[in-house]
Design an enzyme around this catalytic site. Structure first.
Site, short mmCIF file in Angstrom:
data_model
loop_
_atom_site.label_atom_id
_atom_site.label_comp_id
_atom_site.label_asym_id
_atom_site.label_seq_id
_atom_site.Cartn_x
_atom_site.Cartn_y
_atom_site.Cartn_z
N GLY A 210 0.83 -1.19 0.00
CA GLY A 210 0.00 0.00 0.00
C GLY A 210 0.87 1.24 0.00
N CYS A 211 0.45 2.28 0.70
CA CYS A 211 1.21 3.53 0.77
C CYS A 211 2.62 3.26 1.28
CB CYS A 211 0.49 4.52 1.69
SG CYS A 211 1.41 6.04 1.97
N PHE A 212 3.63 3.68 0.53
CA PHE A 212 5.00 3.34 0.92
C PHE A 212 5.50 4.12 2.13
CE2 PHE A 212 6.24 5.69 -3.30
CZ PHE A 212 5.79 6.91 -2.81
N TRP A 213 4.82 5.19 2.53
CA TRP A 213 5.25 5.91 3.72
C TRP A 213 5.20 5.00 4.95
CZ3 TRP A 213 1.66 10.75 2.90
CH2 TRP A 213 2.13 11.50 1.81
#
Length: 428
Positions: A34-37
């Protein structure tokens, strides 16, 4: 050049590092969660991990954030059949300190691998769960750990793993501002959440486990005419800020409810998927009419958004364009019952009726506001020097204050009646 070749021949490993390649003592694998952060933060916490880098992998386009977003939009509109990149992290680890299986155990536990092209409120093929390998040995371990974790999910009553496991074919490093994002922005958005199912035989991970999948709200139990729904996520700092600064003081006439489910209430319709939290959606008769995405402390901006949906055009002109109703035409000129005049958007109290007096001007007038209810601002428009009165809670324009009022204050708060709402005292 001959000196460099000689040096490389003597210290090959060091030269490899200087050239940008990973030292022979480390191994790397590319993971999509998902969101790489959030993925970068979760994987970096694992002992033995040397470095985690955000990037884009296994798509058919150039690797940039704008290119990925543009293609995803085209895919949804049916305008492209190209394969998009997944948001990924390249995890480099020391096999002497941790194993690939432990790295993948953290991967499986740190997100929900059963959601297809989505993680939480992040929706799209760019958010797919993925393991991209660099060798046949890695491929074998990835498939083995998938099967192990699937058995654990089955025992917990969870669904089928949809994670793509394939050789790495393309990888692009993400822009600098995406690297170490949650280190640089501790309160930044992180929509990542696991299933709460532990990888069998693995060590307990330190991150909080996500609860079982949250069911959507029951649309039949909500207000059918107008309803605000605040879509939140676990471990969302901005959701907590919105709750503390806005929801904990909610008096607005618009009913509001919070949910951790990423779907619309049952029987209701979202116009498009959610992509960040908090997202505040205004529904009317079960259909989305507007949304406010994200919150960073700008309360006035939020209330203005809501005000454009609660106020009439005439009220909007006064509230947001410093307009003035014609004298004698506004509301509440003759209102004399005991009660409180409140902000029409936030519901915050502004004036008590026992401070209201007949000024003969054609506008409702008061000699004293409630403490902390208004703010005063210099106004030099129309060739005059006046003092503007605004609502402290929403920032909307109310009117002006003059020094020709009655005792004990000597003030006349000349207020547009159309941007006041009257709430009579109980039983009146």
């Amino acid at each position: 050049m001959s000196v460099q070749r000689l040096f490389c021949g003597l210290v090959a490993a060091l030269c490899s590092t200087l050239a940008g390649a990973a030292p022979p003592a480390t191994e790397s694998i590319v993971l999509g969660m998902g969101c790489f952060w959030g993925a970068e933060k979760r994987m970096a916490e694992l002992p033995g991990v040397v470095d985690v880098e955000s990037g884009y992998a296994n798509g058919e386009i150039s690797g940039s954030y704008n290119a990925v977003l543009a293609l995803e939009k085209a895919i949804r509109a049916g305008q492209s059949r190209k394969r998009n990149h997944a948001e990924v992290v390249r995890v480099r680890f020391d096999p002497a300190r941790t194993s690939l299986e432990k790295v993948l155990a953290r991967f499986w536990e740190s997100h929900d691998p059963t959601q297809g092209d989505r993680q939480g409120n992040d929706v799209g093929s760019n958010y797919r769960s993925a393991i991209y390998t660099t060798s046949e040995a890695q491929q074998a371990v990835a498939l083995k750990t998938r099967d192990v974790y699937q058995k654990a999910l089955n025992a917990a009553g969870r669904g089928r793993i949809t994670t793509e496991i394939a050789p790495l074919k393309a990888y692009f490093r993400a822009e600098d501002y995406h690297q170490d994002y949650l280190v640089k922005n501790p309160d930044g958005y992180c929509g990542l959440g696991g299933t709460g199912v532990k990888y069998p035989g693995g060590e307990a991970t330190p991150m909080a486990k996500a609860p079982a999948r949250v069911r959507p709200l029951d649309g039949a139990r909500l207000n059918q005419q107008r309803q605000l729904v605040v879509f939140e996520a676990e471990d969302c700092a901005y959701c907590r800020q919105f709750k503390a600064e806005v929801l904990d003081h909610w008096k607005s006439p618009a009913p509001v409810v919070r949910t951790l489910a990423p779907e619309a209430p049952s029987g209701w319709t979202l116009e498009k998927p959610l992509f960040a939290t908090p997202t505040i959606v205004l529904f009317e008769k079960g259909r989305e009419v507007s949304r406010y995405t994200g919150y960073n402390g700008d309360q006035a901006r939020f209330w203005k958004w809501l005000g454009f949906h609660l106020l009439t055009p005439a009220q909007q002109k006064i509230a947001f364009e410093q307009g003035t109703e014609r004298p004698g035409t506004g509301s509440h000129l003759d209102e004399k019952r005991p009660g409180t005049f409140v902000d029409p958007i936030t519901g915050a109290a502004l004036f008590r009726s026992d401070t209201k007096f007949d000024s003969g001007t054609g506008w409702p007038s008061f000699f004293n506001p409630l403490p902390g209810s208004i703010t005063l601002h210099e106004d030099v428009s129309h060739g005059m020097r006046r003092v503007e009165v605004r609502s402290a809670s929403s920032g909307i324009h109310l009117g002006h204050v003059f020094d020709d009022g009655p005792p004990p204050t000597g003030k006349r708060y000349c207020i547009n009646g159309n941007v006041l709402k009257f709430v009579p005292d109980s039983g009146k």
